[in-house]
Design a protein around this motif. Structure first.
Motif, short mmCIF file in Angstrom:
data_model
loop_
_atom_site.label_atom_id
_atom_site.label_comp_id
_atom_site.label_asym_id
_atom_site.label_seq_id
_atom_site.Cartn_x
_atom_site.Cartn_y
_atom_site.Cartn_z
N ASP A 126 112.49 55.44 43.53
CA ASP A 126 112.27 54.61 42.33
C ASP A 126 113.54 54.24 41.58
O ASP A 126 113.48 53.70 40.48
N ALA A 127 114.71 54.49 42.17
CA ALA A 127 115.96 54.16 41.47
C ALA A 127 116.05 52.68 41.15
O ALA A 127 116.52 52.29 40.08
N ASP A 128 115.56 51.83 42.08
CA ASP A 128 115.64 50.39 41.84
C ASP A 128 114.77 49.98 40.67
O ASP A 128 115.21 49.26 39.76
N LEU A 129 113.53 50.50 40.62
CA LEU A 129 112.65 50.17 39.49
C LEU A 129 113.17 50.77 38.20
O LEU A 129 113.06 50.17 37.14
N ASN A 130 113.76 51.97 38.28
CA ASN A 130 114.33 52.57 37.07
C ASN A 130 115.43 51.70 36.49
O ASN A 130 115.54 51.57 35.26
N ILE A 131 116.23 51.10 37.35
CA ILE A 131 117.29 50.20 36.87
C ILE A 131 116.67 48.99 36.18
O ILE A 131 117.10 48.59 35.10
N VAL A 132 115.65 48.41 36.81
CA VAL A 132 114.99 47.24 36.22
C VAL A 132 114.42 47.59 34.85
O VAL A 132 114.61 46.85 33.88
N MET A 133 113.73 48.73 34.75
CA MET A 133 113.12 49.12 33.48
C MET A 133 114.19 49.41 32.43
O MET A 133 114.05 49.04 31.26
N PHE A 134 115.27 50.06 32.85
CA PHE A 134 116.37 50.36 31.94
C PHE A 134 116.98 49.05 31.42
O PHE A 134 117.16 48.87 30.21
N LEU A 135 117.28 48.12 32.33
CA LEU A 135 117.91 46.86 31.92
C LEU A 135 116.97 46.01 31.09
O LEU A 135 117.38 45.35 30.14
N LYS A 136 115.69 46.06 31.43
CA LYS A 136 114.72 45.28 30.66
C LYS A 136 114.66 45.78 29.22
O LYS A 136 114.78 44.99 28.28
N SER A 137 114.47 47.08 29.05
CA SER A 137 114.35 47.59 27.68
C SER A 137 115.68 47.44 26.96
O SER A 137 115.71 47.08 25.78
N TRP A 138 116.79 47.61 27.68
CA TRP A 138 118.08 47.44 27.04
C TRP A 138 118.27 46.00 26.58
O TRP A 138 118.59 45.74 25.43
N LEU A 139 118.05 45.06 27.48
CA LEU A 139 118.31 43.65 27.16
C LEU A 139 117.47 43.20 25.98
O LEU A 139 117.97 42.61 25.02
N ILE A 140 116.18 43.52 26.02
CA ILE A 140 115.30 43.07 24.95
C ILE A 140 115.63 43.78 23.64
O ILE A 140 115.78 43.16 22.59
N ASP A 141 115.81 45.08 23.71
CA ASP A 141 116.14 45.87 22.51
C ASP A 141 117.48 45.44 21.95
O ASP A 141 117.66 45.26 20.74
N HIS A 142 118.47 45.26 22.85
CA HIS A 142 119.83 44.92 22.43
C HIS A 142 119.87 43.54 21.77
O HIS A 142 120.50 43.37 20.73
N ILE A 143 119.16 42.58 22.34
CA ILE A 143 119.15 41.24 21.74
C ILE A 143 118.53 41.30 20.35
O ILE A 143 119.08 40.79 19.38
N PHE A 144 117.37 41.97 20.26
CA PHE A 144 116.67 41.98 18.97
C PHE A 144 117.37 42.83 17.92
O PHE A 144 117.42 42.48 16.76
N ARG A 145 117.90 44.00 18.34
CA ARG A 145 118.42 44.93 17.34
C ARG A 145 119.89 44.73 17.05
O ARG A 145 120.33 44.88 15.93
N VAL A 146 120.67 44.41 18.10
CA VAL A 146 122.12 44.41 17.95
C VAL A 146 122.70 42.99 17.93
O VAL A 146 123.43 42.63 17.02
N ASP A 147 122.33 42.18 18.93
CA ASP A 147 122.91 40.83 18.99
C ASP A 147 122.52 39.97 17.80
O ASP A 147 123.32 39.18 17.32
#
Length: 160
Positions: A126-147
């Motif tokens: 599941d390393a590939d899916l874990n990366i996708v989930m990590f990047l998804k939550s990061w990207l969305i969270d980062h855009i909304f909270r930080v960017d």
């Protein structure tokens, strides 16, 4: 492993916009104007990251060979790293007051990403899916909270 129901639920977790007619059910992230940071170049890159993430997710879901998954993952990681550098350059140009903490967030993100890439390289389940989930939550969270925090200062510096 992830069951398809879990994947579907994770896919819905961050559904922000109602599906537009061209949205593909296989997509894991959907761009909407809610993500705009009012800076055309950064929006364009964020859209590119969403697209690369959807392509990676589809390759995993379709059971594409590991070569194709790796190729799409490399593309996504390359885009993400370049994006962070470009974003930092724009913030520097604007004399952004929160540049140092924002850069700190980027450093931590890259460290976390390297850790995930390590487990992918070792072929962990599941390393590939874990990366996708990590990047998804990061990207969305980062855009909304930080960017979103730099919009006013970058716009005031004439960066749109």
């Amino acid at each position: 492993g992830f069951g398809s129901e879990e994947i579907r639920l994770l896919g819905n977790q961050f559904e922000v916009s109602h599906s537009t007619e061209h949205a593909n059910n296989e997509d894991i992230v959907h761009w909407s104007e809610a993500f705009s940071v009012q800076v055309a170049e950064i929006d364009r890159q964020h859209i590119g990251l969403f697209d690369a993430m959807n392509q990676l997710y589809r390759a995993i879901q379709d059971g594409s060979g590991s070569d194709q998954v790796k190729q799409r993952l490399d593309r996504l990681v390359g885009l993400a790293k370049q994006h962070l550098l470009d974003e930092e350059k724009l913030m520097e140009r604007a004399g952004y007051s929160q540049l140092t903490p924002h850069k700190g967030v980027h450093v931590k993100l890259l460290q976390d990403l390297e850790r995930h890439l390590g487990s992918f390289a070792r072929g962990e389940p599941d390393a590939d899916l874990n990366i996708v989930m990590f990047l998804k939550s990061w990207l969305i969270d980062h855009i909304f909270r930080v960017d979103k925090q730099y919009v006013t200062e970058l716009n005031a510096a004439g960066i749109h």
